[in-house]
Enzyme design. Sequence first.
Site, PDB file in Angstrom:
ATOM      1  N   ASP A 198       0.887  -1.158   0.000  1.00 27.78           N
ATOM      2  CA  ASP A 198       0.000   0.000   0.000  1.00 27.78           C
ATOM      3  C   ASP A 198       0.927   1.211   0.000  1.00 27.78           C
ATOM      4  O   ASP A 198       1.542   1.529   1.018  1.00 27.78           O
ATOM      5  CB  ASP A 198      -0.898   0.005   1.244  1.00 27.78           C
ATOM      6  CG  ASP A 198      -1.898   1.153   1.251  1.00 27.78           C
ATOM      7  OD1 ASP A 198      -1.606   2.192   0.610  1.00 27.78           O
ATOM      8  OD2 ASP A 198      -2.950   1.035   1.893  1.00 27.78           O
ATOM      9  N   HIS A 199       1.045   1.875  -1.156  1.00 28.59           N
ATOM     10  CA  HIS A 199       2.110   2.871  -1.292  1.00 28.59           C
ATOM     11  C   HIS A 199       1.926   4.063  -0.361  1.00 28.59           C
ATOM     12  O   HIS A 199       2.896   4.765  -0.066  1.00 28.59           O
ATOM     13  CB  HIS A 199       2.235   3.336  -2.745  1.00 28.59           C
ATOM     14  CG  HIS A 199       1.123   4.227  -3.216  1.00 28.59           C
ATOM     15  ND1 HIS A 199      -0.028   3.733  -3.785  1.00 28.59           N
ATOM     16  CD2 HIS A 199       0.998   5.569  -3.194  1.00 28.59           C
ATOM     17  CE1 HIS A 199      -0.816   4.746  -4.105  1.00 28.59           C
ATOM     18  NE2 HIS A 199      -0.227   5.870  -3.764  1.00 28.59           N
ATOM     19  N   ASP A 256     -11.463   1.852  -4.288  1.00 31.12           N
ATOM     20  CA  ASP A 256     -10.201   2.329  -4.848  1.00 31.12           C
ATOM     21  C   ASP A 256      -9.307   2.954  -3.789  1.00 31.12           C
ATOM     22  O   ASP A 256      -8.084   2.787  -3.823  1.00 31.12           O
ATOM     23  CB  ASP A 256     -10.487   3.349  -5.960  1.00 31.12           C
ATOM     24  CG  ASP A 256      -9.232   3.743  -6.725  1.00 31.12           C
ATOM     25  OD1 ASP A 256      -8.431   2.848  -7.056  1.00 31.12           O
ATOM     26  OD2 ASP A 256      -9.050   4.942  -6.994  1.00 31.12           O
ATOM     27  N   HIS A 261      -6.037   2.476   1.401  1.00 35.12           N
ATOM     28  CA  HIS A 261      -5.230   3.603   1.870  1.00 35.12           C
ATOM     29  C   HIS A 261      -5.820   4.280   3.103  1.00 35.12           C
ATOM     30  O   HIS A 261      -5.132   4.508   4.102  1.00 35.12           O
ATOM     31  CB  HIS A 261      -5.120   4.665   0.763  1.00 35.12           C
ATOM     32  CG  HIS A 261      -4.489   4.177  -0.495  1.00 35.12           C
ATOM     33  ND1 HIS A 261      -3.504   3.222  -0.521  1.00 35.12           N
ATOM     34  CD2 HIS A 261      -4.683   4.519  -1.792  1.00 35.12           C
ATOM     35  CE1 HIS A 261      -3.128   3.000  -1.757  1.00 35.12           C
ATOM     36  NE2 HIS A 261      -3.835   3.778  -2.543  1.00 35.12           N
TER      37      HIS A 261
END
Length: 509
Positions: A198-199, A256, A261
């Site tokens: 998860d960037h 999304d 996130h």
Amino acid sequence: MSAATQAENPLAAGLERLPIDPTTLVIFGATGDLARRKLLPAIYNLAHDGVLPQRFNLVGVARRELSDDEFRAICTEAIGAFSRRRPDPDVLAAVLASTRYASGVFDDAELFAKLSTLLDGVDEQAGEQLARTFYLSTGPNFFPAILERLGEAGLQTLEHAQVRVVVEKPFGTTLAEAQALNRTALRYFDESQIFRIDHYLGKETVQNMMALRFANGLFEPLWNRNYIDSVQITAAEDIGIGSRADYYDRTGALRDLIQNHMLQLLCHIAMEPPVAFNAEEVRNEKLKVLRSIHEPSEREVTEMAVRAQYGPGHSDGEDVGGYLQEEGVPEDSTTESYAALRLEVDNWRWAGVPFYLRTGKRLARKVTEIAVTLKPVPHLAFSDAGSLGIRPNQLVLTVQPNEGVTLRLGAKIPGTRMVIRPVSMEFLYDTAFLSQSPEAYERLLGDAMRGDAMLFTRDDEVEAQWRICDPIVNAWHALPGPLPTYEAGSQGPVQADSLLLGEDSWRAI
């Protein structure tokens, strides 16, 4: 040498990060957009900073027929276009000297037999078994097949080196899909080998949340329901869906961004202090937060969740169309481009504190931030003196575009009267440390090859996130359209105000 061996090595003592073992990195989908924009530049910048081991090999895997030299040319172009610093020719040449390429279909056993032979040849040339990291930078529909083929080809283990696999998001599109993908991955790999990326967790501000809370006596005593009134997490974009209609219309804003996130950001804000700052202890605390958020019933969804689509409006100086006018979007689509939730972490520390989450396309500007609003002071002795600008103290952590922290305080305006107005104390990473922060993928890619899983999600975390979001998705699917709309370039739909409690208000985007 393994991570365990490094930890016992006195020469590694005091190093900020343990060195990476000699490694071969295999990128599936190496000619795709993510690899070109993020992964290949990250590899170069890790090399530029001296993080990569001396024995490092890159293997690209994709369907296109390319020679090794043609793939190196693609790498050179991508790094030149998207690296955060201008490439040094010598460093770039050193990185690409040992770069190889293999073409094939991702679910074809023949490709993995060819890949196995290639990797064995790399080890033979090095004179030792090199650690292997497989990065799945493909469409999510290929994840199960690649994991299965790696296992069937015997590529999931090595006798004298570590093997790891990095899986991009989305990790499933429902709870059932996430559970099935976890079962597939764990059939061939141990959980310690699996890095679900998860960037957002690689961004400096996200990592600094723990330092801000647990390293400063100023904040931790106040970090509970007695002093905090609400928490608001925003991930807004000013662009539309562009050419991503095929993906986005099957996904929507909730899946999304919120499912992964934003719930991870919530965990970092709400977690208890871990007994140690290592992967398992930090992820244990995040899991406790997710389990404290109950699964909403169908009736509750209408009270705690709002969705909408952007309509025509004005954005970035131009007139733009609405979501339903985007190329590739069905005219009767009920996919949300905006989603907002009100959640409650039902534990001792946070009981009664609302957590507001919102994300959307075509909003007023691009920003990702967490705003922690403290309860107002109980008595304003100087309210009669015209201090109408008083606002509760607020701590704002900006994740993007300008990473930093802002603290809003009340201060007296110069003059003879006791008149108070809000002022801000601001800390920005770029100016405070006079250096450019590494890109999130640099940190995460280095950690994956190093075997440090603290910034990656565990299997039970992923499933806990889906348990929160699945009932909302199902309830929305059962409702007919059309969806509420909001003007492109605006603050979002007015319906989102229905989620707010008491005198709470949305921060301006």
